[in-house]
Each structure stands twice: as C-alpha cells, then as structure tokens.
Scaffold this motif. Structure first.
Motif, PDB file in Angstrom:
ATOM      1  N   LEU A  95       0.815  -1.215   0.000  1.00 18.01           N
ATOM      2  CA  LEU A  95       0.000   0.000   0.000  1.00 18.01           C
ATOM      3  C   LEU A  95       0.851   1.267   0.000  1.00 18.01           C
ATOM      4  O   LEU A  95       0.418   2.304  -0.505  1.00 18.01           O
ATOM      5  CB  LEU A  95      -0.942  -0.013   1.206  1.00 18.01           C
ATOM      6  CG  LEU A  95      -1.944  -1.173   1.235  1.00 18.01           C
ATOM      7  CD1 LEU A  95      -2.813  -1.103   2.483  1.00 18.01           C
ATOM      8  CD2 LEU A  95      -2.809  -1.185  -0.018  1.00 18.01           C
ATOM      9  N   VAL A  98       1.586   1.806  -3.606  1.00 14.87           N
ATOM     10  CA  VAL A  98       0.368   2.266  -4.274  1.00 14.87           C
ATOM     11  C   VAL A  98       0.123   3.740  -3.991  1.00 14.87           C
ATOM     12  O   VAL A  98      -0.165   4.527  -4.897  1.00 14.87           O
ATOM     13  CB  VAL A  98      -0.837   1.419  -3.826  1.00 14.87           C
ATOM     14  CG1 VAL A  98      -2.154   2.051  -4.293  1.00 14.87           C
ATOM     15  CG2 VAL A  98      -0.723  -0.003  -4.371  1.00 14.87           C
ATOM     16  N   GLY A  99       0.242   4.124  -2.731  1.00 14.81           N
ATOM     17  CA  GLY A  99       0.009   5.521  -2.373  1.00 14.81           C
ATOM     18  C   GLY A  99       0.989   6.468  -3.025  1.00 14.81           C
ATOM     19  O   GLY A  99       0.657   7.618  -3.329  1.00 14.81           O
ATOM     20  N   ALA A 111       0.448   5.329  -7.665  1.00 14.95           N
ATOM     21  CA  ALA A 111      -0.790   5.194  -8.437  1.00 14.95           C
ATOM     22  C   ALA A 111      -1.463   6.543  -8.658  1.00 14.95           C
ATOM     23  O   ALA A 111      -1.358   7.461  -7.841  1.00 14.95           O
ATOM     24  CB  ALA A 111      -1.746   4.238  -7.741  1.00 14.95           C
ATOM     25  N   ARG A 129      -4.861   6.438  -9.304  1.00 12.66           N
ATOM     26  CA  ARG A 129      -6.167   6.178  -8.703  1.00 12.66           C
ATOM     27  C   ARG A 129      -6.166   4.765  -8.131  1.00 12.66           C
ATOM     28  O   ARG A 129      -5.419   3.900  -8.595  1.00 12.66           O
ATOM     29  CB  ARG A 129      -7.284   6.337  -9.739  1.00 12.66           C
ATOM     30  CG  ARG A 129      -8.679   6.486  -9.128  1.00 12.66           C
ATOM     31  CD  ARG A 129      -9.687   6.980 -10.151  1.00 12.66           C
ATOM     32  NE  ARG A 129     -11.004   7.182  -9.567  1.00 12.66           N
ATOM     33  CZ  ARG A 129     -11.411   8.325  -9.001  1.00 12.66           C
ATOM     34  NH1 ARG A 129     -10.604   9.370  -8.957  1.00 12.66           N
ATOM     35  NH2 ARG A 129     -12.629   8.435  -8.491  1.00 12.66           N
ATOM     36  N   VAL A 130      -6.996   4.543  -7.112  1.00  9.76           N
ATOM     37  CA  VAL A 130      -7.024   3.259  -6.410  1.00  9.76           C
ATOM     38  C   VAL A 130      -8.475   2.797  -6.259  1.00  9.76           C
ATOM     39  O   VAL A 130      -9.332   3.576  -5.826  1.00  9.76           O
ATOM     40  CB  VAL A 130      -6.386   3.370  -5.010  1.00  9.76           C
ATOM     41  CG1 VAL A 130      -6.339   1.992  -4.343  1.00  9.76           C
ATOM     42  CG2 VAL A 130      -4.993   3.971  -5.085  1.00  9.76           C
ATOM     43  N   HIS A 141      -8.635   8.869  -5.565  1.00  8.32           N
ATOM     44  CA  HIS A 141      -7.209   9.150  -5.591  1.00  8.32           C
ATOM     45  C   HIS A 141      -6.577   8.566  -4.326  1.00  8.32           C
ATOM     46  O   HIS A 141      -7.257   8.425  -3.293  1.00  8.32           O
ATOM     47  CB  HIS A 141      -6.981  10.660  -5.667  1.00  8.32           C
ATOM     48  CG  HIS A 141      -7.525  11.284  -6.922  1.00  8.32           C
ATOM     49  ND1 HIS A 141      -7.055  10.954  -8.171  1.00  8.32           N
ATOM     50  CD2 HIS A 141      -8.514  12.196  -7.112  1.00  8.32           C
ATOM     51  CE1 HIS A 141      -7.716  11.647  -9.086  1.00  8.32           C
ATOM     52  NE2 HIS A 141      -8.615  12.406  -8.468  1.00  8.32           N
ATOM     53  N   PRO A 142      -5.283   8.203  -4.372  1.00  2.75           N
ATOM     54  CA  PRO A 142      -4.675   7.506  -3.245  1.00  2.75           C
ATOM     55  C   PRO A 142      -4.841   8.196  -1.897  1.00  2.75           C
ATOM     56  O   PRO A 142      -5.111   7.538  -0.889  1.00  2.75           O
ATOM     57  CB  PRO A 142      -3.191   7.425  -3.652  1.00  2.75           C
ATOM     58  CG  PRO A 142      -3.220   7.404  -5.138  1.00  2.75           C
ATOM     59  CD  PRO A 142      -4.355   8.303  -5.528  1.00  2.75           C
ATOM     60  N   GLN A 143      -4.704   9.536  -1.862  1.00  3.44           N
ATOM     61  CA  GLN A 143      -4.785  10.214  -0.569  1.00  3.44           C
ATOM     62  C   GLN A 143      -6.177  10.135   0.040  1.00  3.44           C
ATOM     63  O   GLN A 143      -6.326  10.148   1.265  1.00  3.44           O
ATOM     64  CB  GLN A 143      -4.332  11.682  -0.680  1.00  3.44           C
ATOM     65  CG  GLN A 143      -5.110  12.519  -1.690  1.00  3.44           C
ATOM     66  CD  GLN A 143      -4.451  12.526  -3.047  1.00  3.44           C
ATOM     67  OE1 GLN A 143      -3.901  11.509  -3.487  1.00  3.44           O
ATOM     68  NE2 GLN A 143      -4.498  13.674  -3.730  1.00  3.44           N
ATOM     69  N   LEU A 163      -6.698   5.632   0.644  1.00  2.59           N
ATOM     70  CA  LEU A 163      -5.918   4.815   1.574  1.00  2.59           C
ATOM     71  C   LEU A 163      -5.938   5.397   2.985  1.00  2.59           C
ATOM     72  O   LEU A 163      -4.897   5.595   3.610  1.00  2.59           O
ATOM     73  CB  LEU A 163      -4.487   4.671   1.044  1.00  2.59           C
ATOM     74  CG  LEU A 163      -4.375   4.058  -0.357  1.00  2.59           C
ATOM     75  CD1 LEU A 163      -2.922   3.969  -0.791  1.00  2.59           C
ATOM     76  CD2 LEU A 163      -5.037   2.687  -0.422  1.00  2.59           C
TER      77      LEU A 163
END
Length: 251
Positions: A200, A203-204, A207, A209-210, A222-224, A227
């Motif tokens: 993760l 990914v953060g 990426a 988008r997640v 979006h990651p922020q 996650l």
C-alpha cells in the motif's frame, strides 16, 4: 492528469455491474469503476477478494455478467499481462532465452530466437537487468530474477494496455527499483496500467487512482482519499460493512 490523457496510447476500461458467481459462491458483486486512459490504476484488497478474478474477466478467461468495455484511441492495440508467479518444472533445461522465445514468437523455442524477435528480446532483458543471464536455466534463477523475466516478456510486443498482477511480490530492492523505473517509462509512453498490488505504500506513492475491491467496490478514489485507516480497515475486514458507507467516486 490532462497531460497524461492527451498523450495516452492506451484504452480506457469500464467495468459496469460486473458480477461473477461460481457454484453458490459470489466472487464479484456488481463491480463498477472506470480506468482512465494512460493512467496507473491500482486494485487493492484482501486475498480472495476477487482481484485476480476481475483481471481474468478482463482477459476473457472467465464468464461474467454485466458489461466490460475497452475504448481505444484508435485501432485496438496490444494487451500485455505480467502474472504474479511462474509455475513450471524447475528441472526443465529451459534457459531465459528459451522462455522468452516460447512466450514471444510463434517459431518453436527449440529452434532458437528468430531474427525478428532477437533484438526486442535482448532490449527487454536489458531493461530489467537480465541481459547477462540469458543462458541461465530458468530453474536456477532466484524468485526475484524470474519475476524480472516475467516483466521482460510483458514488454513484447510493446503493449498499449498492461495488466500487472502483484509484480513486486518476489522482487528484491534492486528489482523494485527496476520495476518503478519501468512504471515511469510506461506512464510517459501513455500506456494504460491496471496494477494489482498489496504494497500500500507503493500504491500511495505511485498510483493515479485506487479501487478497493472485496467482492464489490468499497472505494474508488485518488490515493490520498482512498488509503485512509477507516477505508482500509473496512476493506480488509472479514465482513465488510455495506459498500454504501465507503464507496463512491472521489474527485
């Protein structure tokens, strides 16, 4: 994101109410989200949550209900796939070159590399740092080295859509650096990337988008925004709460 989209050579992907049931078990439950062209879209979730099954529906390997569509910027292009691991008999006298030949060309591998693919295979192996191990047996390679070879075969022919199934799982630190450099190259080339990953932090950091998947979409952001501790707790819990609580697109 505008710059990425304007340079995109890869397609957009839309999953619209995609469901999959095997026997009495629901694997995917009305999964809907969209992957924008030329972006790095991560798919995260627990083991058994349906990530690999969703990929198999995309690759045409599993039946499903609902709609799955790819919108190409021009003519349909090449879809590449890098699996999580390679299952084979390690006693086979198959070299790295043999494996690449078997995966990348129609000519039988025992006849050697065709001139048409020799240069491309050499370049791909060099990009992943395996050029000097082309004559090594696949069974003698470490897990991380085999994963690098899998990354190399995903480069031939050059894809416009690349599906990556936990490619970092067997890589050492040097291999991770190679992979992240490749990610940068692919994104700069406008390739659409769908990336299953359990790391993760990566990914953060990487990426665009997640999507969190546990049989159904629990978030797509979006990651922020995606996650956060609350969303990750819901995603990885044994009995996730109603998707209505945490799902929905976040701009």
């Amino acid at each position: 994101m505008t710059a990425l989209h304007s340079l995109a050579r890869g397609p957009s992907i839309e999953f619209d109410q995609v469901s999959l049931t095997l026997g009495r078990t629901t694997i995917l439950d009305n999964v809907s989200f969209k992957v924008q062209p030329g972006t790095l879209h991560a798919l995260v979730g627990p083991n058994g949550g349906g990530k690999s099954s969703l990929i198999k529906t995309l690759l045409g390997q599993m039946p499903h209900q609902g709609q799955l569509s790819l919108q190409w910027p021009g003519e349909p292009g090449v879809i590449g796939y890098v699996p999580q691991a390679l299952e084979f008999d390690r006693g086979l006298p198959m070299t790295v070159d043999d494996f690449m030949a078997a995966m990348c060309q129609r000519r039988p591998a025992f006849l050697g590399l065709s001139r048409h693919y020799a240069a491309a295979i050499g370049e791909a192996l060099e990009r992943v740092g395996m050029q000097d191990k082309r004559k090594r047996r696949m069974g003698a390679l470490s897990g991380g080295e085999r994963q690098r070879v899998l990354l190399a075969q995903g480069l031939i022919p050059a894809p416009q859509l690349l599906v990556l199934d936990e490619p970092m799982s067997a890589l050492d630190e040097a291999g991770i650096q190679v992979f992240e450099r490749l990610l940068g190259d692919w994104r700069q080339a406008g390739i659409t990337l769908l990336w299953i990953e359990h790391d993760l932090e990566a990914v953060g950091r990487l990426a665009d988008r997640v999507t969190g998947l546990h049989r159904r979409v629990l978030f797509d952001a979006h990651p922020q925004q995606a996650l956060t501790p609350e969303r990750l707790l819901t995603l990885f819990s044994t009995h996730p709460r109603s998707a209505d609580v945490v799902s929905g697109s976040v701009a």
